[in-house]
Structures are given as structure tokens and as C-alpha cells.
Scaffold this active site. Structure first.
Site, PDB file in Angstrom:
ATOM      1  N   SER A 139       1.537   4.518   5.746  1.00 60.90           N
ATOM      2  CA  SER A 139       2.575   4.847   6.734  1.00 60.90           C
ATOM      3  C   SER A 139       3.743   5.036   5.920  1.00 60.90           C
ATOM      4  CB  SER A 139       2.910   3.521   7.483  1.00 60.90           C
ATOM      5  OG  SER A 139       4.344   3.591   8.284  1.00 60.90           O
ATOM      6  N   TYR A 152       5.338  -5.650   8.539  1.00 56.22           N
ATOM      7  CA  TYR A 152       4.550  -4.320   8.122  1.00 56.22           C
ATOM      8  C   TYR A 152       4.852  -3.398   7.118  1.00 56.22           C
ATOM      9  CZ  TYR A 152       2.862   0.292  10.153  1.00 56.22           C
ATOM     10  OH  TYR A 152       2.090   1.434  10.369  1.00 56.22           O
TER      11      TYR A 152
END
Length: 254
Positions: A139, A152
Site C-alpha cells: 500500500s 496499518y
């Protein structure tokens, strides 16, 4: 042999296949003739996907070692693979570090880091024999941190670091290692699972013209792993045009 015939002899494991980018990747590869082992925890969704696409359903939780061992044996018994696509992962919560929830961080670490490690480790013998490809979907959260994203950010940065190390460790074994780093992707479940309500999930994409779709990312994955074996697209950042950076997202008034 034509390119179509060549692709028809390719075989891949795709994790996170019950929804989102993983599911779209299964569909994209099956449309090109690949043999695809679709892996996820939700057996009912996998079975429906298998019936629709001809993929091979392999229910498993890649964060559980016994599941991984059974999966690896199943794949080997069915002829093995030359490509592994690690799409499984996810985010939970938007708490600042001061209010971090242990269970959310543990989920993100297991789903994004330990699951990727365990399955890749288990399938490396097959991948080395095939001089194949490992593709990890990380990501842009791995590239730039943001408030409320520390868990995250940490998990995806770790997965990115692992991917880079794997490329160095396996180059002499002929293994190709690719990283795809998506920005804002609108899928049915990612934001919903992270935020816990449909209204909160919808607000992530509100006013954004054409956020990426799972199919957009799947097409990039398909292209990257279908390139000639000597071509290694080490890392690919993919964002919607409206997102110039993690902190620069254009929203139009509706």
C-alpha cells in the site's frame, strides 16, 4: 507457442480471493487462461467464485500455520505453481497511537505480515523450481505515514521491507519479486471493515472522481506477472488521478 497458449500453462495462488483486489485478480487471470488457486477464509464465497470462473477453491487462513501447510500440500499435489500473489491483508481502526487497540494491531500484523511470510515460506520450494514470481500487494501507506494510521502504516511498511529483502535473497534462485502499492481503491469491504459502518466507509470516497477499483489494480497485477520472465517490475505505485499523494486528494462538491 503463442502468448495466449503460454499464459494457459501458468498457475498461481491468489490470497484474499473472497473479495476486492484478490477476487478481481482471480477473475483477470482466469480470463487469460491461468490455473488459479483461490485462497481465503470464507469457503462459501470461494465456492461461488470457483463456479463462476473455474478457479480452484482452497479455503484457508494464511495467518494459521497448519492451514498454510495443508494449502501448500494441496497445491503441490495438483501440479504446483509458478506464481504467488499475496493480496490478503487489511486495516482496522483509525485510533491515534495514544489510544492504540492491541487486538487491531495484532490482526493487522498477522494478516499483512505473518500471513505473507508463512505462505511465501511454504511455497518457495515450488516457486524456486519454476523460477517463478512472488507479487505482494502492499500500500502507499507503506510510503508515507498519517495520523490515525500508525498500525496499518507499520504493517504495510514491514511487508514492503520483507518484499525488498526477498528480492535480494532469491535473485540467485531465479525468482522474480514484485511489489504493487495501491493508493485509494474503492472496494466493497476494505473501508467498511476498517471503520465499522457503511456511512463511515462511504465518507472515505465521497466527492472523489473515479477512485481506483479492484479491477484496475488486478489489471496491473496481471500485466506485471505476464511480462517476460526477465522483466522485473520491482515496484509499482498506482493511484487515482485525483490523488497526487496520500495527503493530497481532490474531492469535488456534490
Amino acid at each position: 507457442m503463442t502468448n495466449t497458449e503460454f499464459q494457459a500453462h501458468r498457475s498461481a495462488v491468489v490470497t484474499g480471493a473472497s473479495s476486492g483486489i484478490g477476487q478481481a485478480t482471480v477473475r483477470a487471470l482466469r480470463n487469460q487462461g491461468w490455473t488459479v488457486f483461490a485462497v481465503a477464509r470464507r469457503a462459501d464465497r470461494l465456492e461461488a467464485l470457483a463456479q463462476q470462473t473455474g478457479a480452484i477453491s482452497v479455503p484457508a487462513d494464511v495467518s494459521v500455520q497448519t492451514d498454510v501447510e495443508v494449502l501448500a500440500k494441496t497445491v503441490e499435489a495438483a501440479g504446483g505453481i509458478d506464481t504467488l500473489i499475496n493480496c490478503a491483508g487489511g486495516a482496522r481502526g483509525t485510533e491515534y497511537w495514544a489510544d492504540a487497540i492491541d487486538e487491531d494491531w495484532e490482526f493487522m500484523w498477522q494478516a499483512n505480515v505473518m500471513g505473507t511470510m508463512r505462505l511465501t515460506r511454504a511455497l518457495l520450494p515450488q516457486l524456486r523450481q519454476a523460477r517463478g514470481t512472488v507479487l505482494n500487494v502492499t500500500s502507499t501507506a507503506a510510503l508515507a505515514s498519517y495520523e490515525g494510521g500508525s498500525g496499518y502504516n507499520a504493517a504495510k511498511a514491514a511487508e514492503r521491507a520483507m518484499t525488498q529483502a526477498l528480492r535480494l535473497e532469491e535473485v540467485e534462485n531465479g525468482l522474480r519479486v514484485i511489489e504493487i502499492l495501491p493508493g485509494l481503491v474503492q472496494t466493497e469491504e476494505f473501508a467498511l471493515r476498517r471503520l465499522g459502518s457503511q456511512s463511515a466507509a462511504d465518507s472515505v470516497y465521497a466527492g472523489v472522481d473515479n477512485p481506483l477499483t479492484a479491477e484496475d489494480v488486478a489489471e496491473v497485477i496481471r500485466y506485471a506477472i505476464s511480462a517476460p520472465a526477465h522483466v522485473n517490475l520491482d515496484e509499482i505505485v498506482i493511484r487515482p488521478q485525483a490523488q497526487a499523494a496520500n495527503h493530497k486528494l481532490i474531492r469535488n462538491a456534490k
